[in-house]
Write a protein that holds these residues in place. Sequence first.
Motif, PDB file in Angstrom:
ATOM      1  N   LYS A  16      56.795  33.929  43.918  1.00  0.00           N
ATOM      2  CA  LYS A  16      56.923  33.883  45.376  1.00  0.00           C
ATOM      3  C   LYS A  16      55.577  33.639  46.040  1.00  0.00           C
ATOM      4  N   GLY A  18      52.256  34.056  47.955  1.00  0.00           N
ATOM      5  CA  GLY A  18      51.336  35.146  48.217  1.00  0.00           C
ATOM      6  C   GLY A  18      51.062  36.083  47.050  1.00  0.00           C
ATOM      7  N   VAL A  19      51.816  35.937  45.947  1.00  0.00           N
ATOM      8  CA  VAL A  19      51.614  36.878  44.834  1.00  0.00           C
ATOM      9  C   VAL A  19      50.356  36.557  44.025  1.00  0.00           C
ATOM     10  N   GLY A  20      49.893  35.320  44.124  1.00  0.00           N
ATOM     11  CA  GLY A  20      48.669  34.954  43.398  1.00  0.00           C
ATOM     12  C   GLY A  20      48.853  33.843  42.373  1.00  0.00           C
ATOM     13  N   LYS A  21      49.816  32.955  42.588  1.00  0.00           N
ATOM     14  CA  LYS A  21      50.010  31.820  41.670  1.00  0.00           C
ATOM     15  C   LYS A  21      48.770  30.927  41.627  1.00  0.00           C
ATOM     16  N   SER A  22      48.321  30.507  42.832  1.00  0.00           N
ATOM     17  CA  SER A  22      47.201  29.559  42.864  1.00  0.00           C
ATOM     18  C   SER A  22      45.945  30.198  42.281  1.00  0.00           C
ATOM     19  N   THR A  23      45.744  31.469  42.617  1.00  0.00           N
ATOM     20  CA  THR A  23      44.585  32.185  42.090  1.00  0.00           C
ATOM     21  C   THR A  23      44.667  32.303  40.573  1.00  0.00           C
ATOM     22  N   ASN A 252      49.936  41.004  39.220  1.00  0.00           N
ATOM     23  CA  ASN A 252      48.671  40.849  39.944  1.00  0.00           C
ATOM     24  C   ASN A 252      48.488  41.963  40.975  1.00  0.00           C
ATOM     25  N   LYS A 253      47.246  42.111  41.372  1.00  0.00           N
ATOM     26  CA  LYS A 253      46.865  43.007  42.469  1.00  0.00           C
ATOM     27  C   LYS A 253      47.132  44.477  42.148  1.00  0.00           C
ATOM     28  N   PRO A 291      43.668  43.104  38.193  1.00  0.00           N
ATOM     29  CA  PRO A 291      43.391  44.094  39.232  1.00  0.00           C
ATOM     30  C   PRO A 291      43.309  43.468  40.625  1.00  0.00           C
ATOM     31  N   LEU A 293      41.272  42.836  43.702  1.00  0.00           N
ATOM     32  CA  LEU A 293      39.840  42.834  44.004  1.00  0.00           C
ATOM     33  C   LEU A 293      39.632  43.371  45.415  1.00  0.00           C
ATOM     34  N   GLY A 295      38.054  42.053  47.822  1.00  0.00           N
ATOM     35  CA  GLY A 295      38.191  41.015  48.850  1.00  0.00           C
ATOM     36  C   GLY A 295      39.137  39.921  48.389  1.00  0.00           C
ATOM     37  N   VAL A 297      40.193  36.214  46.974  1.00  0.00           N
ATOM     38  CA  VAL A 297      39.595  35.367  45.942  1.00  0.00           C
ATOM     39  C   VAL A 297      39.346  34.005  46.588  1.00  0.00           C
TER      40      VAL A 297
HETATM   41  N1  LIG Z   1      43.770  39.924  42.257  1.00  0.00           N
HETATM   42  C1  LIG Z   1      43.556  39.700  43.554  1.00  0.00           C
HETATM   43  N2  LIG Z   1      42.769  40.527  44.292  1.00  0.00           N
HETATM   44  C2  LIG Z   1      42.559  40.293  45.606  1.00  0.00           C
HETATM   45  N3  LIG Z   1      43.091  39.265  46.283  1.00  0.00           N
HETATM   46  C3  LIG Z   1      43.884  38.411  45.611  1.00  0.00           C
HETATM   47  C4  LIG Z   1      44.162  38.570  44.219  1.00  0.00           C
HETATM   48  N4  LIG Z   1      44.959  37.560  43.832  1.00  0.00           N
HETATM   49  C5  LIG Z   1      45.191  36.803  44.922  1.00  0.00           C
HETATM   50  N5  LIG Z   1      44.542  37.311  45.997  1.00  0.00           N
HETATM   51  C6  LIG Z   1      44.568  36.804  47.373  1.00  0.00           C
HETATM   52  O1  LIG Z   1      45.942  36.817  47.792  1.00  0.00           O
HETATM   53  C7  LIG Z   1      46.223  35.680  48.602  1.00  0.00           C
HETATM   54  C8  LIG Z   1      47.368  34.886  47.986  1.00  0.00           C
HETATM   55  O2  LIG Z   1      46.947  34.361  46.731  1.00  0.00           O
HETATM   56  P1  LIG Z   1      47.417  32.922  46.235  1.00  0.00           P
HETATM   57  O3  LIG Z   1      46.851  32.727  44.883  1.00  0.00           O
HETATM   58  O4  LIG Z   1      47.099  31.883  47.259  1.00  0.00           O
HETATM   59  O5  LIG Z   1      48.998  33.152  46.156  1.00  0.00           O
HETATM   60  P2  LIG Z   1      50.186  32.075  45.937  1.00  0.00           P
HETATM   61  O6  LIG Z   1      49.588  30.831  45.389  1.00  0.00           O
HETATM   62  O7  LIG Z   1      51.134  32.742  45.005  1.00  0.00           O
HETATM   63  O8  LIG Z   1      50.803  31.883  47.289  1.00  0.00           O
HETATM   64  C9  LIG Z   1      44.927  34.899  48.713  1.00  0.00           C
HETATM   65  O9  LIG Z   1      44.284  35.266  49.887  1.00  0.00           O
HETATM   66  C10 LIG Z   1      44.126  35.361  47.498  1.00  0.00           C
HETATM   67  O10 LIG Z   1      42.745  35.262  47.707  1.00  0.00           O
END
Ligand SMILES: Nc1ncnc2c1ncn2[C@@H]1O[C@H](COP(=O)(O)OP(=O)(O)O)[C@@H](O)[C@H]1O
Length: 318
Positions: A16, A18-23, A252-253, A291, A293, A295, A297
């Motif tokens: 979904k 915001g979960v952190g796929k791109s990161t 994540n997170k 974990p 973070l 701030g 990413v």
């Molecule tokens: N492990 C983490 N710790 C802190 N912030 C994170 C972490 N993973 C992702 N984020 C932040 O969460 C937000 C959504 O991440 P993103 O990778 O863009 O999600 P998606 O691609 O699933 O929509 C971004 O602002 C990103 O910087």
Amino acid sequence: MDNALLNRQVVFFAGKGGVGKSTSAAAFALYAADQDRRVLLVSTDPAHNLADLFHTPIGGEGITRVAPNLDAVEVDVHRETHRYLDGVKENIRRTVRSTMLDEALRQIDLAAHSPGAAEAALFDRMVSLILEESQAYDLLVFDTAPTGHTVRLLTLPELMGTWVDGLLKRRHKRNRDYSHWLGDGEVPDDPLYDVLSRRRQRAAAMRDILLDDQTTAFVFVLVPEYLPITETRNAIRELADWDIHVRHLVVNKLLPEGVTDPFFRERLAREHRWLARIDEYFPDLHPLRLPLLPGDVDSREALDQVAREMARALDPGR
Ligand SMILES: Nc1ncnc2c1ncn2[C@@H]1O[C@H](COP(=O)(O)OP(=O)(O)O)[C@@H](O)[C@H]1O
Ligand SMILES: [Mg+2]
């Protein structure tokens, strides 16, 4: 343990918003590049700023080197939708009788606004990248994944049905007969035959790649909360209907274990319960835990940190 992921040729990150796929995708790509694999990171997220993450200007349609062994390309969904529909129109122009052409083109313009058009276009671009760039790279990493709905595009009866075989065979025979009768040995141009057989070959090649566990992996990213867990379970089931078996999760997170503040203790206790639920729902999957973070990413430094966590999760022995 999980270096299997590193040995794939195509890795999709699903989940979904915001979960952190791109990161996760960027961190995994960086880790794989560091392990001497030649990697192409394909970003489909307009909000995800690869330029900041890699301190390198990137954008447009080209592939850009962003780190040793690591190239990146940004795919613009809007542009791809128009490119895709232009391609469809071009095929139609060459194959549809002129009396029907205007109506056919009008229908396609309408289709641009139908749900799923962008998804289909994006998938088409993924297919092109996978079929055309896989020679230059050991690994392609996508920050989004086709859904069961788009995977179905590869199995559409128009593409895979036996009647296409019959049609292609008949057209081929007819074309051969023409050239025989004309006696010039030259097979006439047949755009429809070409379009159909090319589409069919691409779909078959892509199916082989997607369905081969050794070649392709789907990684689901989620956060330890009720909705993402439920939705992940449903999405994994949907893909299983198309014979795609998900074997990797990123959770994540995650909060640090050492928090002492009562508010965070409460959140942490909750998180533990959801982690137990994840183990229960997905007993065959080994979740990679990342974990939270302090701030966002949004810099190379932060991304390096996530990449290190990813490396640790994938290979706890290091
Ligand atoms: N492990 C983490 N710790 C802190 N912030 C994170 C972490 N993973 C992702 N984020 C932040 O969460 C937000 C959504 O991440 P993103 O990778 O863009 O999600 P998606 O691609 O699933 O929509 C971004 O602002 C990103 O910087
Ligand atoms: Mg994203």
